[in-house]
Design an enzyme around this catalytic site. Structure first.
Site, short mmCIF file in Angstrom:
data_model
loop_
_atom_site.label_atom_id
_atom_site.label_comp_id
_atom_site.label_asym_id
_atom_site.label_seq_id
_atom_site.Cartn_x
_atom_site.Cartn_y
_atom_site.Cartn_z
N LYS A 152 0.77 -1.21 0.08
CA LYS A 152 0.00 0.21 0.05
C LYS A 152 1.08 1.38 0.10
CE LYS A 152 -1.79 2.52 3.26
NZ LYS A 152 -1.73 3.88 2.64
N GLY A 183 7.23 4.63 8.08
CA GLY A 183 6.59 5.61 8.40
C GLY A 183 6.77 6.31 9.94
N SER A 184 5.73 6.97 10.43
CA SER A 184 5.86 7.27 11.69
C SER A 184 6.25 6.58 12.87
CB SER A 184 4.73 8.31 11.88
OG SER A 184 3.70 7.63 12.08
N THR A 185 6.85 6.80 13.96
CA THR A 185 7.03 5.98 15.05
C THR A 185 5.76 5.81 15.60
OG1 THR A 185 9.39 6.59 15.40
CG2 THR A 185 8.02 5.85 17.40
N GLY A 214 4.26 3.16 13.86
CA GLY A 214 4.92 1.78 13.81
C GLY A 214 4.65 1.12 15.16
N GLU A 247 10.75 0.61 10.12
CA GLU A 247 11.78 1.50 9.64
C GLU A 247 10.99 3.13 9.86
OE1 GLU A 247 13.22 4.50 8.54
OE2 GLU A 247 13.32 4.06 6.37
N CYS A 278 13.39 10.71 6.69
CA CYS A 278 13.71 10.11 8.09
C CYS A 278 14.71 9.97 8.86
CB CYS A 278 13.12 8.65 8.16
SG CYS A 278 13.93 7.67 6.91
N GLU A 283 10.66 14.71 15.78
CA GLU A 283 10.69 14.71 14.20
C GLU A 283 9.74 15.71 13.57
OE1 GLU A 283 9.40 11.24 12.10
OE2 GLU A 283 11.55 11.43 11.11
#
Ligand code: NAI
Ligand code: MG
Length: 790
Positions: free
Chosen positions: A191, A243-245, A248, A265, A299, A396
């Site tokens: 996706k 993507g974002s933590t 995640g 990641e 990132c 971030e």
């Protein structure tokens, strides 16, 4: 002045637009409306949403918002395609990857233009960085497909991989995910991010042109809930996410207990360290690339500038000057440095964070340059005078915003650099090779660039430490995350030996004859349990054979503190660690009879064999300590990337109920050999072998705090350890339910986990467990990029 003379005085750039025609024609050929690409064909568009060009707000196309049913259809197609695809020879699969690489090169300009229009990144970047790297990834992995069996013997693909990617490098992240997955023999459902679906859809057409078998690659477009349908799908074997933590962590929780493989990641707040002897002009150019490449939506962006105090003023002056020459504008203009952010919501997010940073005392600098109106454009931004507590020093930002701090000494630079929950990348600038190579190992980051920045290559692993995630993408390191040991797919449930009756319900009844409770072992000393309670230990016939302390949260806290205080174990030489493990083995062997008797008392089995196996296992990992090491990668840049194998940090290990001695030794030996410190919870049922082990530890020069032992109820202690932020990784051997709980609770600080999920791992099996299986899980790879042969 005439026009030419004018140009000579101002030296301004004229517009140099790249044509959008071919990309627009491709979109028009699809009526600017897309379904999904499932089983080698386009589905009818469903409910759609717009994909916009963030440089001008124009709608480029409508893409379908994938439903759970769409995801299911894609998974079914991928499942059906798996047997044939995985049964192809590596050479055959490699040829498909090669064909894809060739086709991407053939259509590279179309890909670059489409990417720039959909994402807003400058054409200079999509044309010269993103797309060439995409092609390079498929070429590189064509080779891995072919050499798979030789290089990864007894390994098999997971099966169907669900892959979810972000919008900052739409096609490049697709390549990082799909190329290794296919090379390893997996099939995929991918996706793309909702802001940037278009190049993934163009890629689907490339798969078709390459005659890739139907169902091997399926592209489902959609938003977060489409992603959630993928992570929650029961017939997916592995999830790979970038993507974002925040998301995640959601995915880590969603997959807990399912047995799905997972690699994450996630975000970063990477330091960019400039020492006073650096080549300042090069460091400034590097910085432009570190934080303004892709508008800072990277990132691994070097978003925290750390400059040595003695050059701070001069450096900032030069930097500001350089900032005022950056050109923000139409991303399709070949002479533009900074394009548009991906979407208005991101612009707002960045603005809010900058406001916050300033409100918290930061000092804002923006150059006096033109920025076009009407699109998602922001000026390059510098914030100085920030404290370590300032929001912008920690969060971030994912935009063109650089945050600056100064340091005095190398020690302070390291402390500041590591003062973050993230650990994705770091950059070091100094002309002193000794200094650079002294600092690199001290940085907690998966990638370190020396006198360079933002270097990527298909042959070099990329991925994070700490809350930047786990798993690697690229090279051999990355391939390993798409493969499974063959035997691991065939494990059977663990059936516990029936508990013998004969225990009294009253804890006081049994106590006769036992006058001593074995203590815990924390920071090199025996310690009484905080609770003041003890737990009885019964033999096979139900008779009481001893008592141990009932560990609680406080004991765990002390043990974790001791393990963290001993992290220097990772920097003792591997030879030294080997010697200590050999000595441990030798001292255990001296006491073989005593340990065998204790094993007999607890399990009723002849303990001699288990002691011998434990001694042998310690020898095995003593032998590995100075041999399980890294590699030197050879990327196309004039650099080498040394893949350093490093410890994870402080590990929690919960040993299985069976095999009271070997069950613990088999897990702690690889962890210790690789430089981790450990909090061990030995077998809950039969903990006495490991409490006896204190005496062996005390005579074996194991530094205090390197191995801490807390006895008690495994499930309760597992929860405390899994939730503890001071623990970097957790291994749990035991039932499925507790395994799921451990995985879920590990999301807090994105711990690496290994759990046995109620399956029987026969830890006495040397072929499986004396080698790389646990070594790999006890380590993480740091790639250090070093100029070489330039
Ligand atoms: P995100 O993490 O929400 O999106 C990444 C991907 O995950 C997208 O494909 C999205 O559709 C999908 N997704 C979202 N929620 C999901 C769920 N519950 N289950 C499964 N998949 C899900 O990132 P977003 O919201 O686009 O960006 C927000 C912030 O995240 C950025 O400002 C940036 O700070 C950070 N970010 C970091 C990235 C990195 O590579 N480190 C990449 C993208 C965003
Ligand atoms: Mg878009």
């Amino acid at each position: 002045m005439n026009k030419i003379a004018e140009i000579f005085t101002s030296l301004d750039y004229g517009p140099a637009p790249e044509s959008a025609d071919v990309a627009l024609a491709w979109l028009a050929a699809h009526d600017n409306t897309f379904g999904h690409f499932i089983n080698g064909a386009w589905t009818k568009p469903g409910k759609t949403f717009a994909s916009e060009n963030p440089a001008n707000g124009k709608v480029l196309a409508q893409v379908t918002d994938g439903t759970a049913a769409d995801v299911d259809a894609a998974v079914k197609a991928a499942r059906a395609a798996f047997p044939k695809w995985s049964a192809l020879s590596g050479y055959q699969r490699g040829k498909y990857l090669y064909a894809i690489a060739r086709l991407i090169q053939k259509h590279s300009r179309l890909f670059a233009v489409l990417e720039t229009m959909d994402n807003g990144k400058p054409i200079r970047e999509s044309r010269d960085v993103d797309i060439p790297l995409v092609a390079r990834h498929f070429y590189h992995h064509a080779g891995w497909a072919q050499h798979l069996e030789r290089e990864f013997p007894d390994h098999v693909p997971y099966g169907v991989c669900g892959q979810i990617i972000p919008w900052n490098f739409p096609l490049l992240m697709l390549a990082w995910k799909i190329a290794p997955a296919l090379a390893a023999g997996n099939t995929v459902v991918l996706k793309p991010a909702e802001f940037t679906s278009l190049t993934a859809l163009l890629f689907a057409e490339i798969c078709d042109k390459a005659h890739l078998p139907k169902g091997v690659v399926n592209i489902v477009t959609g938003e977060g809930d489409t992603g959630a349908a993928i992570t929650g799908h029961p017939d997916i074997d592995k999830i790979a996410f970038t993507g974002s933590t925040e998301v995640g962590k959601i995915i880590r929780r969603a997959t807990a207990g399912t047995g799905k493989g997972i690699s994450l990641e996630l975000g970063g707040k990477s330091p960019y360290i400039v020492f006073d002897d650096a080549d300042i002009d090069s460091a400034i150019e590097g910085l432009v690339d570190a934080i303004w490449f892709n508008q800072g939506q990277v990132c691994c962006a070097g978003s925290r500038l750390l400059v040595q105090e003695s050059i701070e003023e001069r450096f900032l002056e030069k930097l500001k000057k350089r900032m005022s020459t950056l050109r923000v504008g139409d991303p399709l203009d070949k002479a533009v440095d900074i394009g548009a952010l991906v979407a208005p919501v991101q612009v707002e997010r960045v603005r809010d964070l900058v406001k916050k940073g300033v409100a918290e005392g930061g000092q804002l600098y923006e150059p006096d340059i033109d920025v076009p109106g009407g699109g998602c454009f922001l000026k390059p931004t510098l914030i100085t005078n920030v404290s370590t507590a300032n929001t912008v020093a920690n969060e971030e930002i994912f935009g063109p915003v650089l945050v600056e701090m100064s340091f005095r000494t190398p020690e302070e630079a390291v402390a500041l650099a590591n003062n973050t929950r993230y650990g994705l990348a770091a950059t070091i600038w100094t002309e002193n090779v000794n200094l650079a190579l002294d600092i690199a190992p001290k940085l907690k980051a998966g990638v370190v660039w020396i006198n360079s920045t933002n270097n990527f290559d298909a042959a070099v692993g990329f991925g994070g430490y700490k809350e930047s995630g786990f798993g690697r993408e690229g090279g051999r390191e990355g391939m390993a995350f798409y493969l499974k040991a063959k035997w691991e797919k065939e494990l059977k449930p663990f059936v516990a030996a029936a508990a013998k009756s004969g225990k009294s319900a009253n804890p006081l009844d049994d106590a006769g004859g036992i006058d001593q409770t074995a203590k815990m072992y924390i920071a090199g000393k025996q310690a009484r349990p905080d609770s003041g309670y003890s737990r009885p230990v019964h033999g096979p016939s139900g008779a009481l054979v001893g008592e141990v302390g009932d560990g609680n949260r406080k004991d765990i806290r002390n043990a974790v503190e001791a393990a963290r205080a001993a992290l220097g174990w990772a920097t003792t030489s591997a030879h030294n660690r080997a010697q200590i493990l050999y000595f441990l083995a030798e001292n255990l062997e001296y006491r073989a009879d005593e340990f065998a008797a204790r094993l007999r008392a607890q399990t009723g089995e002849d303990g001699a064999a288990e002691v011998a196996a434990s001694v042998e296992r310690l020898f095995a990992f003593a032998g590995w300590a100075d041999k399980y090491d890294g590699a030197v990668h050879n990327p196309p840049q004039r650099m080498v990337a040394t893949a350093m194998v490093e410890a994870l940090g402080a590990m929690a290990i919960l040993a299985p109920p069976s095999r009271p001695l070997l069950g613990s030794i088999a897990l702690i030996a690889p962890a210790l050999a690789m430089g981790n410190t450990v909090v061990l919870v030995p077998s809950e049922r039969s903990p006495l072998s490991m409490t006896d082990f204190y005496q062996v530890l005390e005579t074996s020069d194991v530094p205090s705090g390197v191995l801490n032992i807390v006895t008690g109820e495994s499930k309760v202690l597992a929860k405390t350890l899994a939730e503890h932020d001071g623990i970097d990784a957790i291994w749990f051997a035991g039932d499925a339910e507790t395994s799921a709980m451990v995985e879920k609770a590990s999301a807090g600080n994105v711990k690496q986990t290994w759990t046995s999920r109620g399956l029987y791992y026969d830890l006495s099996d040397k072929a499986k467990f004396e080698g790389d299986y646990f070594l790999r899980r006890a380590t993480q790879v740091k790639n250090v990029w070093i100029p070489y042969g330039a």
